[in-house]
Enzyme design. Structure first.
Site, PDB file in Angstrom:
ATOM      1  N   ARG A  24       5.277  44.373  39.419  1.00  0.00           N
ATOM      2  CA  ARG A  24       4.148  43.868  40.197  1.00  0.00           C
ATOM      3  C   ARG A  24       3.993  44.659  41.489  1.00  0.00           C
ATOM      4  O   ARG A  24       2.906  44.772  42.035  1.00  0.00           O
ATOM      5  CB  ARG A  24       4.324  42.368  40.478  1.00  0.00           C
ATOM      6  CG  ARG A  24       3.227  41.753  41.333  1.00  0.00           C
ATOM      7  CD  ARG A  24       3.020  40.253  41.063  1.00  0.00           C
ATOM      8  NE  ARG A  24       4.254  39.500  40.948  1.00  0.00           N
ATOM      9  CZ  ARG A  24       5.047  39.153  41.988  1.00  0.00           C
ATOM     10  NH1 ARG A  24       4.723  39.503  43.207  1.00  0.00           N
ATOM     11  NH2 ARG A  24       6.155  38.474  41.777  1.00  0.00           N
TER      12      ARG A  24
ATOM     13  N   TYR B  78     -24.103  44.280  43.472  1.00  0.00           N
ATOM     14  CA  TYR B  78     -23.628  43.909  42.139  1.00  0.00           C
ATOM     15  C   TYR B  78     -23.549  42.380  42.027  1.00  0.00           C
ATOM     16  O   TYR B  78     -23.091  41.712  42.957  1.00  0.00           O
ATOM     17  CB  TYR B  78     -22.251  44.553  41.955  1.00  0.00           C
ATOM     18  CG  TYR B  78     -21.565  44.190  40.676  1.00  0.00           C
ATOM     19  CD1 TYR B  78     -22.047  44.658  39.465  1.00  0.00           C
ATOM     20  CD2 TYR B  78     -20.429  43.404  40.673  1.00  0.00           C
ATOM     21  CE1 TYR B  78     -21.406  44.325  38.277  1.00  0.00           C
ATOM     22  CE2 TYR B  78     -19.781  43.071  39.494  1.00  0.00           C
ATOM     23  CZ  TYR B  78     -20.284  43.541  38.305  1.00  0.00           C
ATOM     24  OH  TYR B  78     -19.654  43.207  37.146  1.00  0.00           O
TER      25      TYR B  78
ATOM     26  N   ASP C  83     -18.960  50.524  48.237  1.00  0.00           N
ATOM     27  CA  ASP C  83     -18.734  50.337  46.806  1.00  0.00           C
ATOM     28  C   ASP C  83     -19.361  51.559  46.133  1.00  0.00           C
ATOM     29  O   ASP C  83     -20.584  51.672  46.024  1.00  0.00           O
ATOM     30  CB  ASP C  83     -19.381  49.039  46.328  1.00  0.00           C
ATOM     31  CG  ASP C  83     -19.123  48.787  44.841  1.00  0.00           C
ATOM     32  OD1 ASP C  83     -18.793  49.744  44.126  1.00  0.00           O
ATOM     33  OD2 ASP C  83     -19.269  47.631  44.398  1.00  0.00           O
TER      34      ASP C  83
ATOM     35  N   LYS D 273     -15.983  51.601  35.131  1.00  0.00           N
ATOM     36  CA  LYS D 273     -17.240  52.296  34.855  1.00  0.00           C
ATOM     37  C   LYS D 273     -16.997  53.797  34.626  1.00  0.00           C
ATOM     38  O   LYS D 273     -16.459  54.165  33.623  1.00  0.00           O
ATOM     39  CB  LYS D 273     -18.236  52.025  35.979  1.00  0.00           C
ATOM     40  CG  LYS D 273     -18.304  50.531  36.408  1.00  0.00           C
ATOM     41  CD  LYS D 273     -18.884  49.611  35.340  1.00  0.00           C
ATOM     42  CE  LYS D 273     -18.632  48.122  35.615  1.00  0.00           C
ATOM     43  NZ  LYS D 273     -19.069  47.619  36.913  1.00  0.00           N
TER      44      LYS D 273
HETATM   45  C1  LIG Z   1     -18.738  46.511  37.720  1.00  0.00           C
HETATM   46  C2  LIG Z   1     -18.903  46.556  39.176  1.00  0.00           C
HETATM   47  C3  LIG Z   1     -18.048  45.841  40.029  1.00  0.00           C
HETATM   48  C4  LIG Z   1     -16.969  44.911  39.521  1.00  0.00           C
HETATM   49  O1  LIG Z   1     -16.000  45.576  38.788  1.00  0.00           O
HETATM   50  P1  LIG Z   1     -15.156  44.921  37.595  1.00  0.00           P
HETATM   51  O2  LIG Z   1     -14.278  46.046  37.173  1.00  0.00           O
HETATM   52  O3  LIG Z   1     -16.099  44.464  36.554  1.00  0.00           O
HETATM   53  O4  LIG Z   1     -14.376  43.780  38.191  1.00  0.00           O
HETATM   54  C5  LIG Z   1     -18.256  45.958  41.389  1.00  0.00           C
HETATM   55  N1  LIG Z   1     -19.238  46.728  41.892  1.00  0.00           N
HETATM   56  C6  LIG Z   1     -20.081  47.416  41.112  1.00  0.00           C
HETATM   57  C7  LIG Z   1     -21.157  48.242  41.728  1.00  0.00           C
HETATM   58  C8  LIG Z   1     -19.946  47.361  39.721  1.00  0.00           C
HETATM   59  O5  LIG Z   1     -20.811  48.033  38.952  1.00  0.00           O
END
Ligand SMILES: *Cc1c(COP(=O)(O)O)cnc(C)c1O
Length: 372
Positions: free
Chosen positions: A45, A97, A168, A193
């Protein structure tokens, strides 16, 4: 070392002793302490060698001192929000998001307020920035309207008040945009992504240069236990090796499809930062290296019919993978947001989002033309 070389080689050093050309996957949850020359692994962890290889590579892509991997983008976001104290305010892009809205909704019970601001409007930011601001959270390009915020200008304003800035950077990926070089303090990724690129891992990361943040994030992650497993870290690191190739191809295909969509009588407003008519096109051209592979548009026909007719595009949420996806934000990704808020933000019921993959663009174009 150049960016594309880092993708393939950092954290991927041939294993001492055996020479494995890819790093072994360390599945152990605990580590024998007398077997280590320099004692640094205690419990999974906290520490894991496979995770650390991924983290070294992620940090190198932004020439950063630190990167930490998490079990999801949301887990990375939760950890970043631990910088805030009760009584403080978070300033956020108003077009974020869907999951980020849900996450921010939880802050109220901890005595933290959230102010949503259109961060393409620097006067609005100036008005919102107050002494009690604890963090500015930028999403750029935004989801789903692809508004572009000027990271450098926002960071200068926030820093004048000693407020850290998080970007982000999920939508752009580090290939297209490197927020730390633009003046931000923290880059957040949903590695699910573009970094994974294959729609087979959920993961997240925080990348930055602050020893203080690192200590706090590491302690938070170890306490909360929002760590990714070794297999997921391996897959993410594998995905990174081809990220540049994938993302460049995806961007080229997106530009091709935008040219096609522009000509279609079935398309209303078309959102893509690469268009000269995009309101922040110049900022995008300055701060991004390519315009990304997400396209949104207003469909003037029957949305349900369009989603029924496409064949090469999978009807699915998410983005950044090799396979092309299509979705309707009002029905899918942004459904949890109240309809009234969606309308105010300009997310109409007929808005469609494409996440362009790496298939032959001629197949994607033919499919869209037929379905439209
Ligand atoms: C998908 C996404 C998230 C969240 O990520 P997860 O891996 O699904 O928890 C946050 N910000 C953006 C812009 C995203 O596309």
């Amino acid at each position: 070392m150049e960016f594309d070389t880092k993708l393939v080689q950092i954290g991927q050093e041939p294993h001492p002793g055996t020479g494995d050309i890819v790093p072994p996957i360390h599945l152990a949850s605990t580590f024998e302490q007398r077997a280590q020359q320099d004692l640094r692994y205690f419990y999974g962890r906290g520490e894991n060698p496979t995770r650390e290889g991924l983290e070294r590579c992620l940090a190198s892509l932004e020439d950063a001192s630190y990167a930490l991997a998490f079990s999801s983008g949301q887990a990375a976001g939760t950890t970043a929000l631990s910088l805030l104290s009760p009584g403080q305010k978070l300033i956020s892009s108003d077009d974020v998001y869907g999951g980020t809205f849900l996450l921010f909704d939880l802050l109220g019970r901890y005595g933290i307020t959230v102010e949503y601001v259109d961060l393409t409007d620097l006067d609005a930011l100036d008005a919102a920035l107050t002494d009690d601001t604890g963090l500015v959270w930028i999403e750029t390009p935004t989801n789903p309207l692809l508004k572009v915020a000027d990271v450098t200008a926002i960071s200068e304003r926030a820093h004048a008040l000693g407020v850290p800035v998080l970007v982000d950077n999920t939508f752009a990926s580090p290939v297209v945009q490197r927020p730390l070089a633009l003046g931000a303090d923290i880059s957040l990724y949903s590695t699910t992504k573009f970094i994974s690129g294959h729609s087979d891992v959920i993961g997240g990361a925080l990348v930055h240069n602050s020893e203080d943040f690192h200590t706090r994030f590491f302690r938070y992650r170890t306490a909360a236990g929002n760590v990714p497993g070794a297999l997921d870290c391996y897959l993410l690191h594998r995905g990174l090796k081809t990220m540049s190739l994938r993302v460049r191809r995806q961007n080229e295909s997106a530009e091709h499809l935008v040219r096609l969509l522009r000509e279609s009588p079935k398309i209303g407003a078309l959102h893509y930062p690469g268009l000269a008519a995009h309101p922040q096109h110049e900022i995008a051209a300055r701060q991004m290296d390519g315009f990304g592979s997400i396209i949104t548009f207003e469909y003037l026909g029957d949305v349900a019919e369009l989603l029924e007719k496409v064949e090469r595009f999978a009807v699915a949420v998410s983005l950044g993978g090799v396979r092309s996806l299509i979705e309707c934000p009002a029905l899918m990704t942004h459904r949890p947001i109240p309809a009234e808020t969606r309308r105010r933000l300009g997310i109409g019921d007929n808005l469609i989002r494409l996440a362009v993959g790496i298939e032959d663009v001629r197949d994607l174009a033919a499919d869209l033309e037929r379905a439209l």
